[in-house]
Motif scaffolding. Sequence first.
Motif, PDB file in Angstrom:
ATOM      1  N   LYS A 135      -0.617   2.412  -9.073  1.00 33.59           N
ATOM      2  CA  LYS A 135      -0.545   0.967  -8.800  1.00 33.59           C
ATOM      3  C   LYS A 135       0.313   0.676  -7.575  1.00 33.59           C
ATOM      4  N   VAL A 136      -0.052  -0.397  -6.886  1.00 29.04           N
ATOM      5  CA  VAL A 136       0.784  -0.884  -5.782  1.00 29.04           C
ATOM      6  C   VAL A 136       0.932  -2.396  -5.935  1.00 29.04           C
ATOM      7  N   TRP A 137       1.958  -2.927  -5.296  1.00 28.38           N
ATOM      8  CA  TRP A 137       2.190  -4.370  -5.323  1.00 28.38           C
ATOM      9  C   TRP A 137       2.333  -4.849  -3.883  1.00 28.38           C
ATOM     10  N   ASP A 138       1.702  -5.983  -3.587  1.00 25.48           N
ATOM     11  CA  ASP A 138       1.813  -6.490  -2.213  1.00 25.48           C
ATOM     12  C   ASP A 138       3.084  -7.341  -2.086  1.00 25.48           C
ATOM     13  N   VAL A 139       3.338  -7.804  -0.865  1.00 28.14           N
ATOM     14  CA  VAL A 139       4.603  -8.519  -0.616  1.00 28.14           C
ATOM     15  C   VAL A 139       4.645  -9.874  -1.319  1.00 28.14           C
ATOM     16  N   ASP A 140       3.500 -10.317  -1.864  1.00 33.80           N
ATOM     17  CA  ASP A 140       3.490 -11.554  -2.650  1.00 33.80           C
ATOM     18  C   ASP A 140       3.559 -11.270  -4.145  1.00 33.80           C
ATOM     19  N   ASP A 161       4.287  -3.770  -0.620  1.00 31.83           N
ATOM     20  CA  ASP A 161       5.734  -3.732  -0.764  1.00 31.83           C
ATOM     21  C   ASP A 161       6.178  -2.454  -1.452  1.00 31.83           C
ATOM     22  N   ARG A 162       5.473  -2.092  -2.562  1.00 33.28           N
ATOM     23  CA  ARG A 162       5.891  -0.903  -3.308  1.00 33.28           C
ATOM     24  C   ARG A 162       4.722  -0.337  -4.093  1.00 33.28           C
TER      25      ARG A 162
END
Length: 437
Positions: free
Chosen positions: A37-42, A31-32
């Motif tokens: 660091k990255v974050w998934d759609v969950d 997602d972002r």
Amino acid sequence: MTTKTKSAGLWEERARLVSSGSAAYTALVLDRGLGAKVWDVDGKEYLDFAGGIGALNVGHCHPKVVAALREQAGKLLHTSFHVAAYENYLEVCRELIAVAPWKGPKKAILFNSGSEAIENAVKFAKAHTKRKAVISFDNAFHGRTLLCLALDGKYKPLRQGLGPVPPEIYHARYPYAYRPPHGLKAEDLTEYCLSELEKFFLVDCAAEDVAAIVVEPVQGEGGFIVPTPGFLKGLRAVCDKYGIVLIIDEVQTGFGRTGEMFAVEHDGVEPDLLVVAKSLCGGMPLSGVVGRTEIMDSVATGAIGGTYGGNPMSCAAALAVFGIFREQGLVAAARGIGEKVKLRFDGFRDKYAFVGDSRGLGAMRAIELVSDKKTKAPLAPARVKEILHACEDRGLIAIKAGVHDNVIRTLMPLTLSDADLNRGLDILDESLAAFKL
Ligand SMILES: Cc1ncc(COP(=O)(O)O)c(C=O)c1O
């Protein structure tokens, strides 16, 4: 009843909508991202040691890159450099010429992707020399366009069933110290590979018919193979002797990754043409060729370029990247990261029966996995995936490389904190510890 995650649902959509020809290193749907660091759609957080396959040395969404893009978006999105010039294209060329590691008159040109830049570098070399043959190396990777496929030193899955590829492209041997041919010692590899090249000129293609030698100063997709000392200098001497253009592919090694701006600087080797992409642009598509003026001006006007090459948005991002490199000292940061990763990776090699080699240059480091340290039989790709998935479950994105798909490599942003670096390395250690041969 377990409910399906948003990621799992979108992953099914991916399978339905997207050609199966596109690789899938992880099962993530992002997602972002910010920094390392990255974050998934969950909403799950991951540390990113893949860095967009080496394109994010400045990290995800660096605020200065984002600000430059916002500003540029309100001014000029596109015109095509063929139609009209614009200032930030010229500024990127000026910056590239300034950092290109050799003296003398130079020019630059911009494209969209690494493959496209490699294709065009070969065109420059052919036009300049009026010769037809090109030499690349086993284990090499230069991209997925048809000419690049011919240059790539890995047949499956890249070239199989997709030929014929352009002719007159030959593969010479790259000095892979962990897997030397014919039981040779690593210290004899440089001389062996260079003498094989001389033999090649007698047997397969005369040197005076060779337009270019294309080489990665550290092989990237091939498994982070650092050539044995003196090899790149030897190639330079061969090119000088026979009037061959030396094309250095710094698409993955470039922009600080190895602890110098460009990996060839470690050896003091001067390219004729330098190919750049990936971390030049902080996540935007941009590539380029910088080269000696007489070579860069050898092609007919209109023969080189494309609609989007050196797009104003990408140029704005690249100029921000040059600034970030200077302000944040990212080349020195790569050296510091590299030392820490080397220490841990050497430890993994000593500790785990299936870690056969630890190698790299600067922050471009890797471990090669084997099922037997004595025979060096590569660990099967499915087993390597088990380790990578274990990393993913624990919150680390790490990716493979290597002709045998048995190498785990690090391409983390050079902006990451010590704490994040240690956490990522701890996760990899835990995932290796949990693996049973
Ligand atoms: C050394 C090298 N050259 C060329 C390429 C091709 O670049 P692109 O994928 O942008 O076409 C890559 C991509 O990984 C690379 O690592």
